[in-house]
Design a protein around this motif. Structure first.
Motif, PDB file in Angstrom:
ATOM      1  N   VAL A 182       4.553   0.514   9.979  1.00 17.64           N
ATOM      2  CA  VAL A 182       3.681  -0.340   9.179  1.00 17.64           C
ATOM      3  C   VAL A 182       2.230   0.045   9.421  1.00 17.64           C
ATOM      4  CG1 VAL A 182       2.958  -2.744   8.813  1.00 17.64           C
ATOM      5  CG2 VAL A 182       5.361  -2.210   9.212  1.00 17.64           C
ATOM      6  N   GLY A 183       1.410  -0.047   8.366  1.00 16.93           N
ATOM      7  CA  GLY A 183       0.009   0.332   8.455  1.00 16.93           C
ATOM      8  C   GLY A 183      -0.818  -0.594   9.329  1.00 16.93           C
ATOM      9  N   ALA A 184      -1.985  -0.079   9.759  1.00 19.90           N
ATOM     10  CA  ALA A 184      -2.880  -0.836  10.637  1.00 19.90           C
ATOM     11  C   ALA A 184      -4.241  -1.100  10.003  1.00 19.90           C
ATOM     12  CB  ALA A 184      -3.071  -0.082  11.959  1.00 19.90           C
ATOM     13  N   ALA A 185      -4.464  -0.648   8.774  1.00 19.56           N
ATOM     14  CA  ALA A 185      -5.762  -0.853   8.129  1.00 19.56           C
ATOM     15  C   ALA A 185      -5.969  -2.340   7.822  1.00 19.56           C
ATOM     16  CB  ALA A 185      -5.849  -0.033   6.846  1.00 19.56           C
ATOM     17  N   ARG A 186      -7.223  -2.747   7.870  1.00 22.11           N
ATOM     18  CA  ARG A 186      -7.567  -4.143   7.591  1.00 22.11           C
ATOM     19  C   ARG A 186      -8.458  -4.230   6.355  1.00 22.11           C
ATOM     20  NH1 ARG A 186      -6.699  -7.933  11.759  1.00 22.11           N
ATOM     21  NH2 ARG A 186      -5.942  -7.010  13.721  1.00 22.11           N
ATOM     22  N   VAL A 187      -8.294  -5.307   5.610  1.00 19.67           N
ATOM     23  CA  VAL A 187      -9.139  -5.620   4.472  1.00 19.67           C
ATOM     24  C   VAL A 187      -9.632  -7.048   4.655  1.00 19.67           C
ATOM     25  CG1 VAL A 187      -9.246  -5.896   1.974  1.00 19.67           C
ATOM     26  CG2 VAL A 187      -7.893  -4.042   2.951  1.00 19.67           C
ATOM     27  N   ASN A 188     -10.938  -7.200   4.729  1.00 24.32           N
ATOM     28  CA  ASN A 188     -11.549  -8.522   4.961  1.00 24.32           C
ATOM     29  C   ASN A 188     -10.999  -9.190   6.219  1.00 24.32           C
ATOM     30  OD1 ASN A 188     -13.077  -8.290   2.580  1.00 24.32           O
ATOM     31  ND2 ASN A 188     -11.406  -9.152   1.349  1.00 24.32           N
ATOM     32  N   GLY A 189     -10.766  -8.378   7.234  1.00 26.48           N
ATOM     33  CA  GLY A 189     -10.328  -8.897   8.524  1.00 26.48           C
ATOM     34  C   GLY A 189      -8.836  -9.048   8.702  1.00 26.48           C
ATOM     35  N   ASP A 190      -8.075  -8.999   7.621  1.00 29.17           N
ATOM     36  CA  ASP A 190      -6.620  -9.138   7.712  1.00 29.17           C
ATOM     37  C   ASP A 190      -5.940  -7.791   7.500  1.00 29.17           C
ATOM     38  OD1 ASP A 190      -6.790 -11.942   8.037  1.00 29.17           O
ATOM     39  OD2 ASP A 190      -6.919 -12.211   5.859  1.00 29.17           O
ATOM     40  N   PHE A 191      -4.753  -7.640   8.079  1.00 32.02           N
ATOM     41  CA  PHE A 191      -3.999  -6.411   7.857  1.00 32.02           C
ATOM     42  C   PHE A 191      -3.664  -6.272   6.374  1.00 32.02           C
ATOM     43  CE2 PHE A 191      -2.688  -6.812  12.430  1.00 32.02           C
ATOM     44  CZ  PHE A 191      -3.235  -5.599  12.849  1.00 32.02           C
ATOM     45  N   TYR A 192      -3.893  -5.082   5.842  1.00 30.20           N
ATOM     46  CA  TYR A 192      -3.511  -4.797   4.458  1.00 30.20           C
ATOM     47  C   TYR A 192      -2.005  -4.935   4.285  1.00 30.20           C
ATOM     48  CZ  TYR A 192      -2.811  -2.001   0.180  1.00 30.20           C
ATOM     49  OH  TYR A 192      -2.443  -1.567  -1.054  1.00 30.20           O
ATOM     50  N   ASP A 193      -1.247  -4.434   5.262  1.00 31.40           N
ATOM     51  CA  ASP A 193       0.213  -4.560   5.237  1.00 31.40           C
ATOM     52  C   ASP A 193       0.624  -5.819   5.983  1.00 31.40           C
ATOM     53  OD1 ASP A 193       1.688  -1.992   4.160  1.00 31.40           O
ATOM     54  OD2 ASP A 193      -0.064  -1.281   5.260  1.00 31.40           O
ATOM     55  N   PRO A 194       1.223  -6.777   5.290  1.00 29.07           N
ATOM     56  CA  PRO A 194       1.766  -7.923   6.018  1.00 29.07           C
ATOM     57  C   PRO A 194       2.881  -7.477   6.941  1.00 29.07           C
ATOM     58  CG  PRO A 194       2.564  -7.899   3.757  1.00 29.07           C
ATOM     59  CD  PRO A 194       1.524  -6.811   3.850  1.00 29.07           C
ATOM     60  N   ASP A 195       3.074  -8.219   8.024  1.00 31.07           N
ATOM     61  CA  ASP A 195       4.163  -7.896   8.946  1.00 31.07           C
ATOM     62  C   ASP A 195       5.490  -8.222   8.256  1.00 31.07           C
ATOM     63  OD1 ASP A 195       6.109  -7.881  11.019  1.00 31.07           O
ATOM     64  OD2 ASP A 195       4.504  -8.163  12.485  1.00 31.07           O
ATOM     65  N   ALA A 264      11.135  -5.971   2.725  1.00 33.88           N
ATOM     66  CA  ALA A 264      10.482  -4.933   1.920  1.00 33.88           C
ATOM     67  C   ALA A 264       9.295  -4.389   2.707  1.00 33.88           C
ATOM     68  CB  ALA A 264      10.020  -5.510   0.591  1.00 33.88           C
ATOM     69  N   ARG A 265       9.179  -3.067   2.749  1.00 34.97           N
ATOM     70  CA  ARG A 265       8.120  -2.444   3.559  1.00 34.97           C
ATOM     71  C   ARG A 265       7.400  -1.366   2.759  1.00 34.97           C
ATOM     72  NH1 ARG A 265      11.173   0.080   8.430  1.00 34.97           N
ATOM     73  NH2 ARG A 265      12.549   0.723   6.748  1.00 34.97           N
ATOM     74  N   ARG A 266       6.173  -1.116   3.145  1.00 39.77           N
ATOM     75  CA  ARG A 266       5.405   0.000   2.590  1.00 39.77           C
ATOM     76  C   ARG A 266       5.267   1.026   3.711  1.00 39.77           C
ATOM     77  NH1 ARG A 266      -0.108   1.992   1.877  1.00 39.77           N
ATOM     78  NH2 ARG A 266      -0.562   0.785   3.745  1.00 39.77           N
ATOM     79  N   ILE A 267       6.192   1.978   3.748  1.00 35.84           N
ATOM     80  CA  ILE A 267       6.154   2.986   4.807  1.00 35.84           C
ATOM     81  C   ILE A 267       5.949   4.391   4.246  1.00 35.84           C
ATOM     82  CG2 ILE A 267       7.492   1.638   6.459  1.00 35.84           C
ATOM     83  CD1 ILE A 267       9.959   3.276   5.693  1.00 35.84           C
ATOM     84  N   ASP A 268       5.836   4.511   2.924  1.00 33.04           N
ATOM     85  CA  ASP A 268       5.499   5.789   2.294  1.00 33.04           C
ATOM     86  C   ASP A 268       4.018   5.716   1.937  1.00 33.04           C
ATOM     87  OD1 ASP A 268       8.355   7.103   1.680  1.00 33.04           O
ATOM     88  OD2 ASP A 268       8.433   4.922   1.412  1.00 33.04           O
ATOM     89  N   MET A 269       3.233   6.628   2.471  1.00 37.06           N
ATOM     90  CA  MET A 269       1.786   6.497   2.405  1.00 37.06           C
ATOM     91  C   MET A 269       1.121   7.849   2.181  1.00 37.06           C
ATOM     92  SD  MET A 269       1.171   4.059   5.730  1.00 37.06           S
ATOM     93  CE  MET A 269       2.250   2.676   6.099  1.00 37.06           C
ATOM     94  N   VAL A 270      -0.095   7.780   1.668  1.00 36.02           N
ATOM     95  CA  VAL A 270      -1.006   8.920   1.661  1.00 36.02           C
ATOM     96  C   VAL A 270      -2.187   8.547   2.541  1.00 36.02           C
ATOM     97  CG1 VAL A 270      -2.551  10.370   0.306  1.00 36.02           C
ATOM     98  CG2 VAL A 270      -0.306   9.741  -0.610  1.00 36.02           C
ATOM     99  N   HIS A 271      -2.453   9.382   3.527  1.00 36.43           N
ATOM    100  CA  HIS A 271      -3.634   9.241   4.381  1.00 36.43           C
ATOM    101  C   HIS A 271      -4.607  10.370   4.059  1.00 36.43           C
ATOM    102  CE1 HIS A 271      -0.861   6.708   6.711  1.00 36.43           C
ATOM    103  NE2 HIS A 271      -1.930   6.188   7.288  1.00 36.43           N
ATOM    104  N   ALA A 272      -5.885  10.117   4.268  1.00 38.75           N
ATOM    105  CA  ALA A 272      -6.898  11.122   3.933  1.00 38.75           C
ATOM    106  C   ALA A 272      -8.088  11.001   4.865  1.00 38.75           C
ATOM    107  CB  ALA A 272      -7.358  10.961   2.480  1.00 38.75           C
ATOM    108  N   SER A 273      -8.807  12.105   5.001  1.00 41.57           N
ATOM    109  CA  SER A 273     -10.072  12.068   5.729  1.00 41.57           C
ATOM    110  C   SER A 273     -11.088  11.276   4.914  1.00 41.57           C
ATOM    111  CB  SER A 273     -10.568  13.485   6.014  1.00 41.57           C
ATOM    112  OG  SER A 273     -10.626  14.240   4.814  1.00 41.57           O
ATOM    113  N   LYS A 274     -12.087  10.745   5.578  1.00 48.44           N
ATOM    114  CA  LYS A 274     -13.007   9.788   4.950  1.00 48.44           C
ATOM    115  C   LYS A 274     -13.688  10.321   3.691  1.00 48.44           C
ATOM    116  CE  LYS A 274     -16.434   6.305   6.179  1.00 48.44           C
ATOM    117  NZ  LYS A 274     -17.224   5.728   7.304  1.00 48.44           N
ATOM    118  N   PRO A 275     -14.162  11.581   3.666  1.00 44.80           N
ATOM    119  CA  PRO A 275     -14.843  12.060   2.454  1.00 44.80           C
ATOM    120  C   PRO A 275     -13.965  12.046   1.206  1.00 44.80           C
ATOM    121  CG  PRO A 275     -15.312  13.501   4.314  1.00 44.80           C
ATOM    122  CD  PRO A 275     -14.214  12.583   4.749  1.00 44.80           C
TER     123      PRO A 275
END
Length: 318
Positions: A182-195, A264-275
């Motif tokens: 599961v992802g660890a990114a946050r949006v407005n302080g909350d995890f984007y991916d719910p547990d 239901a999970r979101r485990i298929d992802m695209v990650h990228a460098s910041k630019p």
């Protein structure tokens, strides 16, 4: 000038192209149909299934059926396929549309011997393949990665190794993966991916996904450490950081034990460098009747504006 670059990631669910039944043959035809409908410029795939010695031929066959290629012309005129062989029968690969220019010197594969992939119920997992391309005059690195399905600490260690492998080359980086976490990114302080595990009864397989596995009940929670390593190391979850609407990529497959339990999970992802993030013009999960029937994972598509990618650094100067 390319006006749009489309990158996709897709777990193909044991694609062999030599199915053992008519039903499996139809499913595999739907996998190919899904790829063709996506029309990717570059696609990262996971779970090509065959003996290791046939992996290159299998990815070439997928290319022939989808109008893509996976052939890299290395030094001395040698040709190689952009596939990383797994430890048993499952492999990962990159394919791309003819006309894109690969950079053979950037081609790397990382084997299970390096990444310690083990079998899971007798099934091996592919590792990592990396290759750079010239996109609108800029070098861009793409990679396909399949994280271990079990072994939380192994998954964490491998996340660190993969991070180093894909961010080593200078320039923009995009990684498509079955991240198996599961992802660890946050949006407005909350995890984007719910547990996805809280509120569901404990069962033994959650030892591979959750903290506090010896305390069944409401105390178990998703292990987000592999994703946190990538976030801290400069690989960002594109869907989260561009604030696209959340959508699961697994949980629709009838025989999946997580689906049976309503997880239901979101485990298929695209990650990228910041630019890369400022060049993203679209992110979508390909959720259609055909894609749902083709695999237990749904593809993820990211569209980029090549003109918004960072220019290569100037060489020399006065």
């Amino acid at each position: 000038m390319i006006k749009r670059l489309r990158f996709a990631t897709y777990n193909l669910l044991d694609l062999t192209l030599t199915p053992d039944s008519a039903q499996e043959g139809e499913r595999q035809r739907q996998v190919i149909q899904t790829i063709r409908a996506i029309k990717p410029d570059v696609i990262a795939v996971q779970e090509l299934k065959c003996p290791p010695g046939r992996a290159g031929r299998l990815v070439a066959e997928v290319g022939e059926l989808t109008g893509l290629t996976a052939t890299v012309q290395e030094s001395a005129g040698r040709a190689a396929h952009a596939v990383a062989v797994g430890d048993q029968t499952l492999h990962v690969a990159l394919l791309w549309r003819p006309g894109l220019t690969p950079l053979p010197e950037t081609f790397r594969t990382y084997s299970p011997a390096v990444h310690h992939h083990g079998g899971w119920r007798g099934v091996g997992y592919g590792s990592l393949v990396r290759l750079g391309f010239v996109v609108a005059g800029r070098p861009v690195t793409f990679a396909s990665y399949h994280a271990p399905a079990c072994g939380r600490h192994r998954r964490l260690d491998q996340a660190e190794t993969v991070l180093a492998a894909v961010t080593g080359p200078a320039g923009p980086v995009l990684v498509g993966s079955d991240f198996n976490a599961v992802g660890a990114a946050r949006v407005n302080g909350d995890f984007y991916d719910p547990d996805p595990y809280t509120g569901h009864p404990w069962w033994p397989d959650l030892v591979h996904q959750c903290h506090e596995p010896t305390h069944p009940g409401t105390s178990h929670r998703a292990d987000r450490r592999p994703a946190a390593v990538w976030e801290a190391g400069g690989l960002y979850d594109v869907a989260a950081h561009t604030r696209r609407s959340w959508q699961a990529t697994t949980g629709h497959w009838p025989s999946c034990p997580y689906s049976v339990r309503g997880i239901a999970r979101r485990i298929d992802m695209v990650h990228a460098s910041k630019p890369v993030l400022r060049a993203v013009s679209g992110v979508a999960v390909v959720d259609t009747p055909v894609s749902r029937a083709a695999s237990d994972h749904l593809p993820v598509v990211v569209d980029l504006d090549p003109a918004a990618l960072p220019a290569p650094p100037a060489v020399g100067g006065s």
